[in-house]
Scaffold this active site. Structure first.
Site, PDB file in Angstrom:
ATOM      1  N   TYR A  68      43.097  42.357  40.705  1.00 35.96           N
ATOM      2  CA  TYR A  68      43.927  41.191  40.993  1.00 35.96           C
ATOM      3  C   TYR A  68      45.368  41.572  41.299  1.00 35.96           C
ATOM      4  O   TYR A  68      46.049  40.861  42.054  1.00 35.96           O
ATOM      5  CB  TYR A  68      43.818  40.169  39.854  1.00 35.96           C
ATOM      6  CG  TYR A  68      42.477  39.485  39.879  1.00 35.96           C
ATOM      7  CD1 TYR A  68      42.188  38.525  40.850  1.00 35.96           C
ATOM      8  CD2 TYR A  68      41.465  39.835  38.996  1.00 35.96           C
ATOM      9  CE1 TYR A  68      40.945  37.924  40.912  1.00 35.96           C
ATOM     10  CE2 TYR A  68      40.219  39.238  39.056  1.00 35.96           C
ATOM     11  CZ  TYR A  68      39.964  38.281  40.015  1.00 35.96           C
ATOM     12  OH  TYR A  68      38.716  37.697  40.091  1.00 35.96           O
ATOM     13  N   HIS A 103      40.582  26.932  41.334  1.00 36.35           N
ATOM     14  CA  HIS A 103      40.107  28.249  40.896  1.00 36.35           C
ATOM     15  C   HIS A 103      41.226  29.146  40.397  1.00 36.35           C
ATOM     16  O   HIS A 103      41.036  30.347  40.250  1.00 36.35           O
ATOM     17  CB  HIS A 103      39.349  28.940  42.027  1.00 36.35           C
ATOM     18  CG  HIS A 103      38.024  28.316  42.333  1.00 36.35           C
ATOM     19  ND1 HIS A 103      37.354  28.483  43.526  1.00 36.35           N
ATOM     20  CD2 HIS A 103      37.234  27.505  41.577  1.00 36.35           C
ATOM     21  CE1 HIS A 103      36.227  27.804  43.499  1.00 36.35           C
ATOM     22  NE2 HIS A 103      36.131  27.200  42.326  1.00 36.35           N
ATOM     23  N   SER A 152      32.393  27.687  52.524  1.00 34.72           N
ATOM     24  CA  SER A 152      31.029  28.187  52.749  1.00 34.72           C
ATOM     25  C   SER A 152      29.973  27.156  52.385  1.00 34.72           C
ATOM     26  O   SER A 152      28.829  27.235  52.837  1.00 34.72           O
ATOM     27  CB  SER A 152      30.791  29.453  51.927  1.00 34.72           C
ATOM     28  OG  SER A 152      30.809  29.144  50.527  1.00 34.72           O
ATOM     29  N   CYS A 154      47.692  33.099  29.196  1.00 32.23           N
ATOM     30  CA  CYS A 154      47.558  33.715  27.879  1.00 32.23           C
ATOM     31  C   CYS A 154      46.214  33.331  27.277  1.00 32.23           C
ATOM     32  O   CYS A 154      45.930  32.143  27.076  1.00 32.23           O
ATOM     33  CB  CYS A 154      48.688  33.286  26.954  1.00 32.23           C
ATOM     34  SG  CYS A 154      48.553  34.020  25.292  1.00 32.23           S
ATOM     35  N   ASN A 168      41.192  28.370  47.069  1.00 37.03           N
ATOM     36  CA  ASN A 168      41.887  29.639  47.258  1.00 37.03           C
ATOM     37  C   ASN A 168      42.890  29.890  46.147  1.00 37.03           C
ATOM     38  O   ASN A 168      43.466  28.954  45.584  1.00 37.03           O
ATOM     39  CB  ASN A 168      42.594  29.647  48.609  1.00 37.03           C
ATOM     40  CG  ASN A 168      41.629  29.475  49.770  1.00 37.03           C
ATOM     41  OD1 ASN A 168      40.451  29.810  49.650  1.00 37.03           O
ATOM     42  ND2 ASN A 168      42.118  28.940  50.873  1.00 37.03           N
ATOM     43  N   ARG A 188      45.289  42.139  44.984  1.00 36.14           N
ATOM     44  CA  ARG A 188      45.236  40.870  45.713  1.00 36.14           C
ATOM     45  C   ARG A 188      46.591  40.172  45.689  1.00 36.14           C
ATOM     46  O   ARG A 188      47.021  39.578  46.676  1.00 36.14           O
ATOM     47  CB  ARG A 188      44.174  39.952  45.098  1.00 36.14           C
ATOM     48  CG  ARG A 188      42.751  40.488  45.225  1.00 36.14           C
ATOM     49  CD  ARG A 188      41.735  39.482  44.741  1.00 36.14           C
ATOM     50  NE  ARG A 188      41.702  38.294  45.583  1.00 36.14           N
ATOM     51  CZ  ARG A 188      41.015  37.200  45.281  1.00 36.14           C
ATOM     52  NH1 ARG A 188      40.331  37.131  44.148  1.00 36.14           N
ATOM     53  NH2 ARG A 188      41.018  36.161  46.093  1.00 36.14           N
ATOM     54  N   ASN A 205      35.107  23.671  60.366  1.00 35.68           N
ATOM     55  CA  ASN A 205      34.697  25.005  59.934  1.00 35.68           C
ATOM     56  C   ASN A 205      34.424  25.883  61.147  1.00 35.68           C
ATOM     57  O   ASN A 205      34.167  25.389  62.254  1.00 35.68           O
ATOM     58  CB  ASN A 205      33.434  24.923  59.067  1.00 35.68           C
ATOM     59  CG  ASN A 205      33.406  25.960  57.964  1.00 35.68           C
ATOM     60  OD1 ASN A 205      34.327  26.752  57.799  1.00 35.68           O
ATOM     61  ND2 ASN A 205      32.322  25.968  57.203  1.00 35.68           N
ATOM     62  N   LEU A 206      34.482  27.176  60.930  1.00 38.04           N
ATOM     63  CA  LEU A 206      34.218  28.112  62.017  1.00 38.04           C
ATOM     64  C   LEU A 206      32.748  28.060  62.438  1.00 38.04           C
ATOM     65  O   LEU A 206      32.413  28.240  63.597  1.00 38.04           O
ATOM     66  CB  LEU A 206      34.598  29.531  61.578  1.00 38.04           C
ATOM     67  CG  LEU A 206      34.765  30.591  62.664  1.00 38.04           C
ATOM     68  CD1 LEU A 206      35.808  30.172  63.689  1.00 38.04           C
ATOM     69  CD2 LEU A 206      35.147  31.939  62.041  1.00 38.04           C
TER      70      LEU A 206
END
Length: 232
Positions: free
Chosen positions: A56, A109, A177, A117, A92, A59, A201-202
């Site tokens: 992380y 998320h 997705s 903590c 995201n 990221r 969406n793609l």
């Protein structure tokens, strides 16, 4: 279509992909080289905190080199100009919506730029590396962890999301997705309560069948067009 007073927008990895954020499930996705079980479960954090924190940290560092794209900016425009109710729910963990200027939103998320903590539940804004054993500013316990919803944990703010879905006139899913629950079920909840539904969406998602309308193409093209249409 009924009169639109309240809009709920769900965004997924596809909206940030055009900014250079690697997607969750693509062939070059950022999970490549790491099994999900190695980096994104409570058990992984307990078993190998160094690996999880390092993952992380990488990221979080990536965010310094990316910028919001046209889709983020369009949703920020919607946030600023839409006179009715609006909630942008993002799956995201990047901060691109905020940097674009959106305020009526939440991260279901978690957020990369936040530390949680594990002892007292306090959250702390966090920019740099987060080594295992970092002390919580609130309680002093060496228990800070990434403020990320791991697999097996409950997403954040679900009551607020469910309430907004129940009151929405329009539900729009962007760049998702359709494979990760509970977010994948939001379209069905919105439909049950009578909302119109739109997918941008793609390619067709796993839940495309549930949407009244699906528009396929890059988020950076589709989202500004849709926002302009809504704002009229």
């Amino acid at each position: 279509m009924r009169d639109i007073q309240s809009i709920v927008v769900l965004t997924g990895a596809g909206i940030s992909a055009e900014s250079g954020v690697a997607t969750f499930r693509g062939p070059g996705g950022l999970w490549e080289g790491h099994r999900v079980e190695d980096v994104c479960t409570p058990q992984a954090l307990q078993r190998d905190p160094e690996l999880v924190h390092r993952f992380y940290d990488a990221r979080r560092a990536q965010l310094t080199g990316i910028e919001p794209n046209a889709a983020h900016l369009a949703l920020a425009r919607l946030d600023a100009e839409w006179p009715g109710e609006l909630l942008i729910v993002t799956q995201n963990v990047d901060d691109l919506h905020e940097r674009a200027g959106a305020t009526r939103m939440l991260h279901m998320h978690g957020e990369l730029k936040s530390a949680l903590c594990a002892a007292c539940g306090a959250r702390e804004p966090w920019e740099g590396a987060l080594p295992p054993g970092s002390a919580c500013p609130a309680c002093g316990t060496a228990a800070l962890r990434p403020d990320i919803v791991f697999f097996g944990e409950m997403p954040y703010r679900m009551e607020a999301i469910d309430r907004a879905l129940g009151e929405a006139d329009l539900f729009v899913s962007i760049g998702t997705s359709g494979a990760v629950y509970p977010a994948a079920g939001f379209v069905q909840t919105a439909r049950y309560h009578g909302a119109d539904t739109l997918e941008l969406n793609l390619e067709p998602s796993g839940g495309s069948i549930w949407f009244a309308e699906s528009r396929m193409g890059p988020a950076g093209v589709l989202v500004p067009e849709w926002v302009a249409q809504v704002l009229g």
